[in-house]
Every structure is written in C-alpha cells, then in structure tokens.
Scaffold this active site. Structure first.
Site, PDB file in Angstrom:
ATOM      1  N   GLY A 114      51.854  14.775 -13.759  1.00  0.00           N
ATOM      2  CA  GLY A 114      53.148  15.435 -13.909  1.00  0.00           C
ATOM      3  C   GLY A 114      54.084  15.097 -12.763  1.00  0.00           C
ATOM      4  O   GLY A 114      55.154  15.668 -12.636  1.00  0.00           O
ATOM      5  N   SER A 158      49.955  10.717  -9.347  1.00  0.00           N
ATOM      6  CA  SER A 158      50.584   9.776 -10.273  1.00  0.00           C
ATOM      7  C   SER A 158      51.251  10.533 -11.411  1.00  0.00           C
ATOM      8  O   SER A 158      51.215  11.754 -11.474  1.00  0.00           O
ATOM      9  CB  SER A 158      49.527   8.825 -10.831  1.00  0.00           C
ATOM     10  OG  SER A 158      48.688   9.550 -11.712  1.00  0.00           O
ATOM     11  N   LYS A 159      51.864   9.767 -12.277  1.00  0.00           N
ATOM     12  CA  LYS A 159      52.602  10.343 -13.399  1.00  0.00           C
ATOM     13  C   LYS A 159      51.715  11.228 -14.270  1.00  0.00           C
ATOM     14  O   LYS A 159      52.175  12.224 -14.820  1.00  0.00           O
ATOM     15  CB  LYS A 159      53.193   9.233 -14.268  1.00  0.00           C
ATOM     16  CG  LYS A 159      54.499   8.681 -13.732  1.00  0.00           C
ATOM     17  CD  LYS A 159      55.308   8.084 -14.874  1.00  0.00           C
ATOM     18  CE  LYS A 159      56.505   7.274 -14.395  1.00  0.00           C
ATOM     19  NZ  LYS A 159      57.449   7.991 -13.576  1.00  0.00           N
ATOM     20  N   ARG A 160      50.461  10.837 -14.367  1.00  0.00           N
ATOM     21  CA  ARG A 160      49.615  11.613 -15.268  1.00  0.00           C
ATOM     22  C   ARG A 160      49.363  13.019 -14.729  1.00  0.00           C
ATOM     23  O   ARG A 160      48.907  13.899 -15.443  1.00  0.00           O
ATOM     24  CB  ARG A 160      48.339  10.826 -15.583  1.00  0.00           C
ATOM     25  CG  ARG A 160      47.103  11.157 -14.809  1.00  0.00           C
ATOM     26  CD  ARG A 160      46.063  10.064 -14.931  1.00  0.00           C
ATOM     27  NE  ARG A 160      45.715   9.588 -13.608  1.00  0.00           N
ATOM     28  CZ  ARG A 160      44.864  10.216 -12.798  1.00  0.00           C
ATOM     29  NH1 ARG A 160      44.259  11.305 -13.203  1.00  0.00           N
ATOM     30  NH2 ARG A 160      44.626   9.769 -11.601  1.00  0.00           N
TER      31      ARG A 160
END
Ligand code: GLU
Ligand code: ZN
Length: 476
Positions: free
Chosen positions: A242, A238-240
């Site tokens: 990166g 996911s975005k977290r």
C-alpha cells in the site's frame, strides 16, 4: 539550541516517497522547533536519471505537506565551480593530491587487495608523487591512515570507524566533475547546515564526509541517520504494502495533515500520543526520541489516521477540500447554484464512514443524481423492494406529501408516528425506505437524507421504488 539549520536533499530521480517525505519532515520539524532554517537542495548531478518533472513533483509534494523551506533552492548542477574551488583548497593545503592511475590500474589494485584477503581499495600509488593536473587525472583525498573517525548519531548513537577502513577517495573525477561526497560536504557547509538528517542508506558516506570536513578545517555538523521504513512483514517497503508516492496519496484524497502526523510517528514518539497537529509536532519534536529500529508501515493505520483528521476538520473546511474530488466524480454540477451549502450537509452525513476525500466524494453520488438515475444494489432491491416494502412506501408517500413542513425534524416525527401508530417495527419500514432513497442499505440518518433531498425528490424516489417493486412482483 540556537541557529539550527537543516536541509532536505532529494535526488530528482523519482517522485517523493514515504521514506524521503519522512526524512524531510524530521529535518523541517527540527528547524521549526528551534526557530532555525530549513533548506532545500536538489541533488541533480545524475544527469541520466534526473528529470525536471520529478523536481516539480517533489516540490509540489513538499508544498502539499506544508514543508515550507527557507531561501532559494540550491541545484547541485549549478555549483560545480564552487565544489572545485574547495577541491583546489585541499590541493593547496596538502590534504588532496592528483592521481594519474587509470581505471584499469585501480581495478587491478582492488583485485590484488581482494586476492590477499583485504578490502578492495586504491593503494595510494600517487599519494606521495606530487603530481600536477593533467589529462585523465583525478584528485584524491590524502586520508589519514590511522586513528578513528567517531561521531554521535542523533538516531543511532555513537558510531566509530577505523581510518584504515577507508582508502583515498576520489574528490574530483578525471572529467573535472566533483564526486558526490565532495559536493555534499561543500553544500552542507555553504548552506550553514548544523544538523544533517537523512536515510541510513547514507551512513557509510558519513565517515568519508567527516574526513573531507576535517581536511578543509570545517566544523562537522551533527548527523542523524533515520532507518528505512519497512512493510508490515518487515520486508522492503513496496507497492504491495500500500506504499505509494506522496503525490498518489494526494490524488487518493488523503489529508496532508494526516500524512504528516502519520509519518512523523513512524520512527518518532511522544508518549503514546498517536495523532498530532502540525503545531504539536513543531512543539514536541526536538530531535530526541528517534527510534533506531526500522519502523513498519501500516496502511490500515494511515487510513484510520486520515479518517480521524477528517472527522475533526471544521465542516466548511472539509467541504472545501472535498470539492475537487466531487468535481472529478462528475458530480459538482449537480450541487446547484450554491455548492458549498450543499457540500456541508453531505460532509456531515457521510464523513464518519469515509476514509479519504475520494471515497467521501463518491459516497455523495446516490444523493446527487436524480431519482431516475439512482442505481440500486441488486441484492438490496430484491430483498426490500417487494410488496410489503411497497406498501410502506405508498403509505409514507401519502404522509410525507401532506406534511405542512418538510425538514429533518418533521420527517423524523412523521416516520416515528407511522411506525408506532401501526404497531410496525422500525426494521420493517427502514430497509425499503433506505433502499428507495439510497439505492442500497447504506447512507446516513433517514431523516437527514430526506431533508437533504427535499420533498419533491424524496417522493420521486419513493414512487420509483414502488413501481420497481410492482414490476418485480409482476415477474414472480
Ligand atoms: N540525495 C540523497 C538522497 O536522495 C540525500 C543525501 C543526503 O541527504 O545527504 O538519498
Ligand atoms: Zn594514482
């Protein structure tokens, strides 16, 4: 292998993400390695979620990565009649039949199976009724009720499913629209696809698709189901972690060749080589060595990989690539009348310290703004622009002003002589000088910085730093 044909079949319901990009890369590489064809198909049948802007974005990311495709792009929404012509063939050869059951009836069958501890499924009610078309009727596959469906997956090895696990799936809905599996089989056949490489979220569709190939008497392609990319914590990426869309990496100033090499290495290997040029990937990638275990995404490694590619790019090439980022930093006008001539030395000075084109461009700022606009780090200014620092800077102003030639070599010699002749240490002189020139304790070789700035701008910076040092001392 001859006549390898692969394809990438994205659904335009979002931008191209890392997982999709990697699937596309593997398919593209297999085709390029074997001098085959690589096709692109837009699976846009989900009318609610598909958007033209996503198709455009996916195509743009593919072009940016250099994943060139062959021939025209196929759009599934334009091919409904084609799919239905195949459904008609199956009705004619007896491998499909009309079903008049209502959704409620089918739900009840599922419920019934569940209640008896079986897999929820359609019970074959209309299989032998010999119904014809009619309102509300769908077409189902007359699936074999025994035997096994076996295929050798390029990634996962042999996969076998009991035919009894699958029910008579719908091929054409009651609204006349073909189902997803039906469309994919027709497309892959029509496009001559020999190798289907896709995410392993589709692996459960494959036995169903094989049944359709068999019902139509068509050759079954080779399948390769690539495991998903996980985050470093082995959770869903996911975005977290990166992870971003390919288009965002482009905006961040990643080099496409770096992302290409990095993604190819996620789930595939060639010895212990880490970085691959496009040509090497094409040469080495033959569909072997695909890892059946899910690979973990490591953002630091991607940055490292990008930094490596930036270091090895010919300097004029790097200068050309960073130019748009210099423009978005608002610094392009400050490059003067021959921007390329200014960008090359800047790239040489700063590329070792940058991890992408965006931070490379930003690192040029101190050297491109005028002396009066230079911003100082409070910390370095307080520490180095004091009376002692100003003393060195004043001495250097005198020396540099009278140098017959002002270039990297003469400046370096003058600096060394100043330190040696006065028995100073370099670490007494360099920090105030560096702070005066850059505004902070960073940058590149001092002589290269001064050479880049030229004499006039160098002296202006030293003068400004001297006056700042004086006001600072006045305050104390
Ligand atoms: N459209 C599907 C997806 O984006 C791909 C299906 C396939 O490759 O067969 O996941
Ligand atoms: Zn029925």
């Amino acid at each position: 292998m001859s006549n390898v044909v692969t394809r990438f079949a994205p659904s335009p319901t979002g931008h191209l993400h890392l997982g999709g990009a990697r699937t596309a890369i593997f398919s593209w590489l297999l085709a390029r390695h074997f001098n085959g064809k690589f096709h692109l198909r837009i699976e846009d049948t989900d009318l609610l979620r598909s958007k033209q802007e996503y198709t455009d974005s996916i195509l743009s990311s593919m072009r940016w990565l250099g994943l060139n495709w062959d021939g025209e792009i196929a759009y599934q929404t334009a091919r409904t009649d084609l799919y239905n012509s195949y459904v008609d063939r199956m009705l004619a050869n007896g491998t499909a039949y009309w079903c008049a059951c209502t959704p409620e009836e089918v739900d009840a069958m599922r419920e019934d199976a569940r209640a008896r501890g079986l897999k929820p499924r359609y019970n074959g009610h209309c299989r032998e009724l010999g119904l014809g078309p009619g309102p509300g009727r769908c077409v189902r596959l007359k699936a074999p009720q025994s035997g096994r469906i076996v295929f050798d997956d390029m990634v996962k090895g042999r996969i076998a499913i009991d035919a009894s696990e699958l029910d008579d799936m719908v091929l054409r809905r009651s609204d006349g629209m073909p189902t997803y599996n039906m469309a994919v089989v027709v497309d892959d056949h029509e496009m001559g696809v020999t190798h289907v490489i896709r995410g392993d979220d589709h692996v459960s569709n494959t036995p169903r698709q094989i049944l359709i190939y068999q019902a139509l008497g068509l050759p079954v392609p080779v399948f390769g189901h690539v495991p998903m990319i996980l985050g470093p914590d082995r959770q869903k990426l996911s975005k977290r972690h990166g992870a971003r869309a390919v288009i965002e990496y482009e905006q961040d100033g990643l080099l496409p060749e770096a992302l290409l090499s990095f993604l190819a290495r996620l789930g595939w290997s060639h010895g212990d080589q880490e970085l691959f040029s496009r040509e090497e990937l094409i040469e080495y990638f033959d569909g072997g060595n695909l890892n059946p275990a899910a690979a973990a995404f490591d953002f630091d490694k991607l940055e490292w990989c990008n930094a490596q590619f930036m270091r090895h790019l010919p300097i004029e090439e790097l200068a050309g690539r960073v130019a748009p980022f210099v423009r978005s930093e608002g610094l392009y006008e400050k490059l003067g009348s021959d921007p390329a001539a200014r960008l090359a030395p800047l790239c040489l000075m700063f590329r070792e310290r940058a991890t992408n084109l965006k931070n490379l461009a930003a690192s040029f700022r101190p050297l491109l703004v005028g002396a009066q606009d230079l911003e100082y780090s409070e910390k370095d200014r307080g520490k180095h622009l004091n009376a002692a620092g100003a003393g060195h800077l004043q001495a250097l102003v005198d020396i540099l002003a009278s140098l017959p030639v002002f270039d990297a070599k003469s400046v370096e010699e003058a600096l060394n002589a100043y330190v040696a002749d006065n028995n100073f240490k370099f670490k007494q002189v360099a920090p105030p000088l560096r702070t005066a020139l850059m505004g902070f304790m960073g940058g590149s070789h001092l002589n290269e910085i001064m050479d880049f700035l030229g004499r006039e701008e160098t002296l202006a910076r030293l003068q400004r730093a001297i006056s700042l040092a004086e006001t600072a001392d006045g305050k104390n």
